[in-house]
Design an enzyme around this catalytic site. Structure first.
Site, PDB file in Angstrom:
ATOM      1  N   TYR A  32      -2.171   0.837  -1.782  1.00 32.18           N
ATOM      2  CA  TYR A  32      -2.882  -0.379  -2.164  1.00 32.18           C
ATOM      3  C   TYR A  32      -2.686  -0.669  -3.641  1.00 32.18           C
ATOM      4  CZ  TYR A  32      -6.647   2.028  -4.696  1.00 32.18           C
ATOM      5  OH  TYR A  32      -7.356   2.757  -5.608  1.00 32.18           O
ATOM      6  N   ARG A  51       4.818  -0.650  -8.841  1.00 37.22           N
ATOM      7  CA  ARG A  51       4.123   0.580  -8.438  1.00 37.22           C
ATOM      8  C   ARG A  51       3.871   0.604  -6.938  1.00 37.22           C
ATOM      9  NH1 ARG A  51      -1.592   1.993 -11.142  1.00 37.22           N
ATOM     10  NH2 ARG A  51      -2.190   0.190  -9.874  1.00 37.22           N
ATOM     11  N   ARG A 100      -2.759   8.708  18.569  1.00 36.46           N
ATOM     12  CA  ARG A 100      -3.033   9.303  17.273  1.00 36.46           C
ATOM     13  C   ARG A 100      -2.239  10.599  17.141  1.00 36.46           C
ATOM     14  NH1 ARG A 100      -5.961  13.303  14.905  1.00 36.46           N
ATOM     15  NH2 ARG A 100      -6.833  12.870  12.826  1.00 36.46           N
ATOM     16  N   HIS A 102      -0.156  13.115  13.885  1.00 33.04           N
ATOM     17  CA  HIS A 102       0.061  13.251  12.455  1.00 33.04           C
ATOM     18  C   HIS A 102       1.458  12.800  12.025  1.00 33.04           C
ATOM     19  CE1 HIS A 102      -3.650  15.506  12.657  1.00 33.04           C
ATOM     20  NE2 HIS A 102      -3.651  15.666  11.340  1.00 33.04           N
ATOM     21  N   LYS A 149      -0.775   5.815  -5.339  1.00 32.80           N
ATOM     22  CA  LYS A 149      -1.985   5.011  -5.177  1.00 32.80           C
ATOM     23  C   LYS A 149      -2.280   4.853  -3.685  1.00 32.80           C
ATOM     24  CE  LYS A 149      -4.321   1.037  -7.274  1.00 32.80           C
ATOM     25  NZ  LYS A 149      -5.276   1.799  -8.085  1.00 32.80           N
ATOM     26  N   GLU A 182      -8.234  12.238 -15.727  1.00 26.02           N
ATOM     27  CA  GLU A 182      -8.604  10.821 -15.739  1.00 26.02           C
ATOM     28  C   GLU A 182     -10.020  10.687 -15.212  1.00 26.02           C
ATOM     29  OE1 GLU A 182      -5.806   8.795 -13.229  1.00 26.02           O
ATOM     30  OE2 GLU A 182      -6.159  10.118 -11.527  1.00 26.02           O
ATOM     31  N   LEU A 206      -2.907   8.908 -12.000  1.00 25.89           N
ATOM     32  CA  LEU A 206      -2.345   7.654 -11.519  1.00 25.89           C
ATOM     33  C   LEU A 206      -1.699   6.908 -12.687  1.00 25.89           C
ATOM     34  CD1 LEU A 206      -2.201   5.646  -9.050  1.00 25.89           C
ATOM     35  CD2 LEU A 206      -4.093   4.468 -10.177  1.00 25.89           C
TER      36      LEU A 206
END
Length: 288
Positions: A32, A51, A100, A102, A149, A182, A206
């Protein structure tokens, strides 16, 4: 009701539907970005999309929109939502599978979602314009790929809530060597004797876009000394100023850590200078 973008269409948020089998929902399997926009003017559009493209490539999501395609969608979304002071949230998950598992599925189409939300007008850096922060400190317990991110933000959420539960607005983090990494949702800077320092980029941090823009602006438009280096917890606690940076909040001056004042306990003079420079040059992006 605000309008959103989902998989090629604009629609009211109340009409947007994503399958519960989407891997973004099941695994946090996505990337995102959040891009600030002030009255239709975007901040850091190009490095934000750069990014996002790096993050998608790093986790193996095949999605090849160009900067121009992202910009066209964002412009339409801003127009639909009034072009005020808005943050634009961009989200690409791996997509929806029939089961579902992995392992990455083959033949699925990424889910692309975007919406806007109101953000405060940016501080000017002039006296009285700062909203100061008080923060908690904690050992950084997140994963070892913080440079991605990812939408899987539980570690960040838990650290942020740790600060909120203690009555603060944020939590700043230190690794097991007592070195600054951070904040739970922001990058960190310190000022000592007029020198500005921030931790170097690595897997613990990040690569924040406000951090990137601020470093460039300070190095290009000021005579301030700026360093990227390892910073100890002792140095943070002894700093004259501490700042946090994020796209939606810009430069946030920290006046107390764990209830103890930073420097004089007031917003410092270097923050005022840096924020004024950031306000003057943050729209310097030739690609939008």
């Amino acid at each position: 009701m605000s309008d959103v973008y989902l998989n090629g269409s604009f629609m009211p948020a109340s009409e947007a539907r994503i399958s519960p089998m989407d891997r973004g929902f099941l695994f946090g399997d996505g990337i995102y970005e959040v891009i600030p926009s002030y009255q239709g003017k975007l901040v850091g559009f190009t490095p934000h999309i750069d990014r996002m493209q790096r993050g998608l490539a790093e986790i193996g999501i095949q999605f090849d929109w160009s900067h121009a395609q992202w910009l066209e969608m964002i412009r339409q979304l801003l127009d639909l939502n009034g072009n005020g002071d808005l943050g634009i949230y961009l989200h690409v998950s791996r997509g929806t599978d029939s089961k579902r598992g992995h392992a990455f599925p083959s033949g699925v189409t990424p889910t692309v979602f975007a919406f806007t939300f109101a953000i405060n007008p940016p501080p000017t850096g002039l006296p009285g314009s700062a909203k100061s922060f008080q923060v908690a400190s904690a050992q950084d317990l997140r994963w070892k790929r913080c440079h991605i991110k990812s939408t899987a933000l539980l570690g960040n959420v838990l650290h942020h809530q740790q600060g909120v539960d203690a009555g603060y607005q944020e939590t700043i983090l230190f690794n097991d060597q007592d070195e600054l990494t951070e904040g739970s949702s922001c990058n960190a800077f310190i000022v000592k004797d007029g020198v500005i320092s921030t931790p170097p980029l690595d897997h613990q941090i990040l690569p924040g876009i406000t951090r990137l823009l601020l470093l460039h602006i300070l190095r290009t438009h000021s005579t301030l000394t700026v360093q990227e280096r390892v910073i100890s917890k002792a140095e943070v606690l002894d700093a004259d100023e501490v700042w946090l940076t994020s796209s939606s909040k810009e430069l946030m001056p920290v006046v107390a850590i764990d209830g103890k004042p930073v420097g004089s306990g007031e917003v410092g003079p270097v923050w005022h200078q840096a924020q004024q420079l950031f306000a003057a040059h943050k729209f310097d992006d030739p690609h939008q």
